[in-house]
Write an enzyme that holds these catalytic residues in place. Structure first.
Site, PDB file in Angstrom:
ATOM      1  N   ASP A 135      -4.970  -2.052   2.400  1.00 42.03           N
ATOM      2  CA  ASP A 135      -5.264  -3.436   2.762  1.00 42.03           C
ATOM      3  C   ASP A 135      -6.669  -3.524   3.345  1.00 42.03           C
ATOM      4  OD1 ASP A 135      -2.720  -4.324   2.064  1.00 42.03           O
ATOM      5  OD2 ASP A 135      -1.960  -4.356   4.117  1.00 42.03           O
ATOM      6  N   ARG A 185      -7.220  -5.195  -5.437  1.00 46.63           N
ATOM      7  CA  ARG A 185      -6.472  -6.434  -5.178  1.00 46.63           C
ATOM      8  C   ARG A 185      -7.495  -7.436  -4.618  1.00 46.63           C
ATOM      9  NH1 ARG A 185      -3.053  -6.016  -0.149  1.00 46.63           N
ATOM     10  NH2 ARG A 185      -1.397  -5.071  -1.380  1.00 46.63           N
ATOM     11  N   LYS A 188      -8.280 -14.061  -0.835  1.00 47.68           N
ATOM     12  CA  LYS A 188      -9.323 -14.952  -0.280  1.00 47.68           C
ATOM     13  C   LYS A 188      -9.807 -14.417   1.070  1.00 47.68           C
ATOM     14  CE  LYS A 188      -7.816 -19.186  -2.572  1.00 47.68           C
ATOM     15  NZ  LYS A 188      -7.348 -20.574  -2.405  1.00 47.68           N
ATOM     16  N   LYS A 202     -14.121 -23.944   2.253  1.00 48.80           N
ATOM     17  CA  LYS A 202     -13.035 -23.520   1.361  1.00 48.80           C
ATOM     18  C   LYS A 202     -13.459 -23.573  -0.119  1.00 48.80           C
ATOM     19  CE  LYS A 202      -8.211 -24.525   0.187  1.00 48.80           C
ATOM     20  NZ  LYS A 202      -8.027 -23.265  -0.514  1.00 48.80           N
TER      21      LYS A 202
END
Ligand code: FDA
Length: 308
Positions: A135, A185, A188, A202
């Protein structure tokens, strides 16, 4: 309207932590996002998803370790997760892989130290023919995570990392990972980051996400497109159809308990979908990042608290 930044900042305050951890009003949401306190409970949820045709990535919740004892405990939990998946025997085994955090492996104690622990996990994964995803955490760890990845990839093919589209540096990192033939992977990004390193708008994050996803799907091995953004997913599906890219060559990934309808739809349309299944009692930071992504969740709970 409660903003993402406000939720992330206030949820870090001690009295708010106490309130969220203790209040029964948050329980249903905690249960929706977290697949259990123990590995055994999480495996039950994982098996149910595997039976429905989803792939799974198990995540032992918890972040920074500050002593070697804590880091070694995290490492042995990772290895226990791989052993347990090995016993459950999904076919092929990689349908149930694991996601790990380098801060849990002791990144705050030293880059070389964390790398050694990570390599031990990779050896165990190799014995089981399984895959380990690293991660990506807050931006202070990005460079170190990618450096470790670059050192480890020549020795292990059963691993890959995560890139975050909100970081301004990520177009370059996408190129770097494509050059390394690494499995990526793309997300956002979930942490609170300053404008010096991350897009704050955004629209800019979404545009980067689409641009980088297309590159990874077309050029990287088995890209993982991790988003619940249906508009972006529809655009990527159209891209894949137009370029005649094999659906089996990449996968969508979503979080446990979020947009289950979309997970089912994509699966029924023949896309590979992997569900990220977090478990453990250190759920608080993960949970508040999920609240911040959808402020409406928090707003409804707070409203019912004040109604009495
Ligand atoms: P966005 O936030 O724009 O949401 C799009 C839509 O999805 C929303 O309109 C809503 O419908 C739905 N949605 C999103 N979040 C929701 C929520 N919490 N509750 C209910 N609905 C919600 N981040 C990171 O920094 N490092 C990492 O390693 C990872 N790993 C990771 C793995 C996987 C499998 C996923 C899916 C995500 C991550 N993330 C992550 C988190 C990621 O960075 C991001 O914060 C979330 O995925 C939310 O962003 P979306 O792409 O879904 O878009």
């Amino acid at each position: 309207m409660l903003s993402r930044t406000l939720i992330l900042k206030t949820s870090a305050l001690k009295p708010v932590q106490k309130l969220i951890r203790k209040s029964f009003l948050f329980r249903p949401l905690v249960k929706r996002f977290i697949a259990g306190d123990t590995l055994e409970e999480a495996m039950g949820n994982a098996q149910a998803l595997l039976d429905k045709g989803f792939n799974v990535s198990l995540d032992n919740l918890g972040e920074n370790t500050s002593t070697e004892t804590e880091a070694l405990t995290a490492k042995s939990t990772y290895i226990r997760m791989l052993d347990t998946i090995g016993l459950q025997k999904p076919e092929p085994i990689e349908r149930c892989n694991i996601s790990i955090k380098l801060t849990q492996c002791g990144l705050d104690l030293g880059t070389d130290y964390a790398e050694r622990n990570y390599r031990d996990v990779l050896v165990a994964a190799q014995q089981h023919k399984n895959f380990v995803r690293v991660d990506m955490e807050a931006s202070e760890y990005t460079a170190r995570t990618l450096e470790i990845m670059e050192r480890v990839l020549p020795d292990f093919t059963n691993t890959g990392t995560v890139l975050q589209s909100y970081l301004i540096r990520t177009d370059d990192d996408v190129q770097r990972m494509i050059d390394l033939k690494a499995r990526v992977r793309l997300v956002k990004g979930a942490y609170l980051e300053p404008a010096t390193v991350a897009y704050q708008d955004k629209k800019e994050v979404d545009a980067a996400y689409v641009r980088q996803s297309k590159r990874l799907i077309a050029e990287a091995p088995y890209a993982a497109i991790a988003t619940h953004d249906e508009k972006i997913i529809n655009e990527l599906n159209a891209f894949v159809a137009e370029k005649k890219i094999d659906r089996a060559g990449f996968e969508y990934q979503m979080l446990f308990g979020i947009r289950r309808d979309l997970q089912e739809r994509l699966r029924s349309e023949g896309y590979n979908v992997r569900v990220y299944v977090p478990f453990g009692d250190s759920w608080y930071p993960y949970f508040t990042r999920r609240l911040a992504e959808r402020p409406a969740n928090t707003f409804f709970i707070l409203k019912s608290m004040f109604k009495g």
